[in-house]
Design an enzyme around this catalytic site. Structure first.
Site, PDB file in Angstrom:
ATOM      1  N   LYS A  80       0.424  -1.181  -0.362  1.00 60.65           N
ATOM      2  CA  LYS A  80       0.086  -0.351  -0.354  1.00 60.65           C
ATOM      3  C   LYS A  80       0.939   1.260   0.150  1.00 60.65           C
ATOM      4  O   LYS A  80       1.662   1.220   0.785  1.00 60.65           O
ATOM      5  CB  LYS A  80      -1.014  -0.028   1.838  1.00 60.65           C
ATOM      6  CG  LYS A  80      -1.739   1.091   1.139  1.00 60.65           C
ATOM      7  CD  LYS A  80      -3.396   0.434   2.492  1.00 60.65           C
ATOM      8  CE  LYS A  80      -3.191   2.094   2.694  1.00 60.65           C
ATOM      9  NZ  LYS A  80      -4.720   1.629   3.662  1.00 60.65           N
ATOM     10  N   SER A 156      -9.532   3.263   2.527  1.00 61.86           N
ATOM     11  CA  SER A 156      -7.792   4.371   1.857  1.00 61.86           C
ATOM     12  C   SER A 156      -6.939   2.821   1.184  1.00 61.86           C
ATOM     13  O   SER A 156      -6.058   3.137   0.471  1.00 61.86           O
ATOM     14  CB  SER A 156      -7.068   4.531   2.572  1.00 61.86           C
ATOM     15  OG  SER A 156      -6.327   3.906   3.945  1.00 61.86           O
ATOM     16  N   SER A 180     -10.199   0.903   7.294  1.00 58.60           N
ATOM     17  CA  SER A 180      -9.678   0.871   5.227  1.00 58.60           C
ATOM     18  C   SER A 180      -9.413  -1.084   4.681  1.00 58.60           C
ATOM     19  O   SER A 180      -8.763  -0.815   3.770  1.00 58.60           O
ATOM     20  CB  SER A 180      -8.235   2.024   5.540  1.00 58.60           C
ATOM     21  OG  SER A 180      -9.413   3.159   5.886  1.00 58.60           O
TER      22      SER A 180
END
Length: 476
Positions: A80, A156, A180
């Protein structure tokens, strides 16, 4: 082997690598080809690293030929884009950091690389992880669910979820500060795991005593998620919350979970937000399966609502977190490149007093305490993951920057309480509705009882397999 290598689970791909049925180079080229073909529409990657990936794959093949082995050796993976990887552009989802290349790995990126993962790129994230949808000015396009390209893959960790669901990665690293990892998993028909606080060290040294963010896996199966969690679950020795599990999570998912006492509710806990029928269906469907498996399932009232004081406290916490990130990472001269909502949070954080932040955290501690008290006699809670289907593009920003926080919370209110209690939580696929949109259900366990929670999730998976459901691009 077949040219459809992405159809194999991550565990099966590792087995094929170890026996020599496939090489890491072959596997890496397969995924790089799918990324090149499909990611233009999906927005899953902020940075793709084909040269590095092929170099690492060649190294993995040499190690395998020598008889060496490590948990992820030769398996393509992504990190990520909120977490640094040495020598690889890391933008934190911000155009203000579009040219930043860190000199060192984050703690978890280091663990992934030590385990032999082949880094094919950085998956797209929201700017500084501030939103439950993934859109930024680095890629210039949102991360969308492969099940409907007009809807967000949430956030996210939206890029990670889009990549795994579309077969661009076998599994992916993600991070969860208020949902997230779990909400992207739900919007993409995947498994998403938020571990117990302290099982994974998200920052070394710790940057905040009140961080609710913890990294974990997004995968197609519980077994694959456990594989990645075993790699990540090695906290830094100086982590004040750090703890180590007894045994392997990969072993735990093969064991019966025992009879669990499960509390269930479908109330979104947000005023004026109705229970979405498909969300209710996801929870009720899962509850029935659990009862059929012999578990005690009892419907209860939601322990605490996401009411005005809690919403204000969450907004305060988010503003303080984003302000701290911007202050430490973005030079003053580049802050004009921040997105409007990030600038709004920066300004809110700049105006915060220490007393206001302390008061907000006190409210959130009381919010968490209500859940702890109500669930003291239960092993697991079963709840929704979201309050509706994957959201259409533009949905969260339709009311302007001042309305984004409440719009996000109205959609994702079922998840933050697990972060504030520090409990482990997993989002599991449930079903697709008549329009082909995915829904999930959330299981939240006792703190530091992650192994039992994953065993329960794996038992559910065996009783109602979901891994044969894929978006249309799966066959491309």
């Amino acid at each position: 082997m077949s040219g459809r290598l992405h159809e194999l689970s991550a565990v099966a791909q590792l087995a094929a690598l170890r026996t020599g049925d496939v090489s890491s180079r072959e596997l890496t080229e397969h995924y790089l080809g799918r990324i090149e073909k499909l990611d233009g529409e999906l927005g899953a990657f902020a940075t793709v690293t084909p040269d590095l990936a092929l170099e690492e794959a060649a190294g993995a093949d040499r190690r395998i030929a020598r008889g060496e082995w490590s948990p992820l050796l030769g398996l393509p993976s992504g990190i990520k884009d909120l977490y640094p990887a040495a020598g690889v552009r890391t933008t934190f989802g911000s155009a203000a950091l579009a040219d930043f290349t860190p000199p060192a790995d984050s703690w978890t990126a280091g663990l992934l690389r030590q385990a032999g993962a082949v880094l094919v790129g950085k998956t797209t994230t929201a700017e500084f992880g501030a939103t439950c949808y993934t859109d930024n000015d680095v890629t210039g396009r949102p991360a969308v669910t492969p099940y409907d390209l007009t809807r967000y893959a949430s956030g996210s960790s939206g890029g990670a979820a889009a990549a795994v669901a579309a077969g661009l990665l076998p599994l992916a690293h993600a991070g969860d500060g208020a949902g997230s990892t779990r909400t992207p998993a739900a919007t993409c028909h995947l498994v998403g795991v938020k571990p117990s606080r302290g099982l994974v060290s998200s920052s070394v040294p710790p940057t905040s005593p009140t961080s609710t963010t913890i990294e974990g896996p997004i995968a197609r199966t519980v077994e694959d998620a456990a594989l990645l969690l075993d790699v990540l679950a090695h906290p830094w020795s100086g982590d004040p919350d750090g703890w180590r599990a007894d045994g392997s999570f990969a072993d735990a998912v093969g064991r019966p979970p025992g009879r669990r006492r499960i509390a269930v509710w479908t109330d979104p806990g947000f005023a004026d937000v109705r229970r979405h029928p498909e969300v209710v269906r996801a929870v009720e469907r899962t509850a029935v399966l659990l009862q059929e498996l012999g578990h005690e399932v009892r419907e209860v009232k939601i322990p605490a609502a996401c009411d005005d004081p809690v919403r204000l406290a969450l907004r305060t916490h988010f503003a303080a977190s984003v302000h701290a990130a911007v202050r430490s990472l973005v030079p003053p001269g580049r802050r004009g490149l921040l997105r409007p909502y990030t600038r709004y949070l920066w300004a809110e954080g700049e105006a915060l007093s220490g007393a206001a932040l302390f008061a907000a955290h006190r409210v959130l501690a009381q919010y968490a305490s209500a859940f702890e008290t109500a669930l003291a006699s239960f092993d697991v809670a079963l709840t929704p993951v979201t309050n509706g289907p994957p959201a259409p593009l533009g949905y969260f920003e339709a009311g302007g920057v001042t309305g984004i926080a409440d719009t996000m919370l109205a959609w994702s209110a079922p998840t933050p309480w697990a972060n504030w209690t520090g409990r482990p939580a997993v989002s599991l696929p449930s079903h697709l509705d008549g329009n082909g949109l995915p829904y999930g259900a959330q299981l939240v366990g006792r703190r530091r009882d992650d192994a039992s929670l994953l065993a329960l999730a794996a038992q559910l998976e065996r009783s109602a397999p979901w891994n044969d459901v894929h978006p249309s691009c799966w066959d491309d």
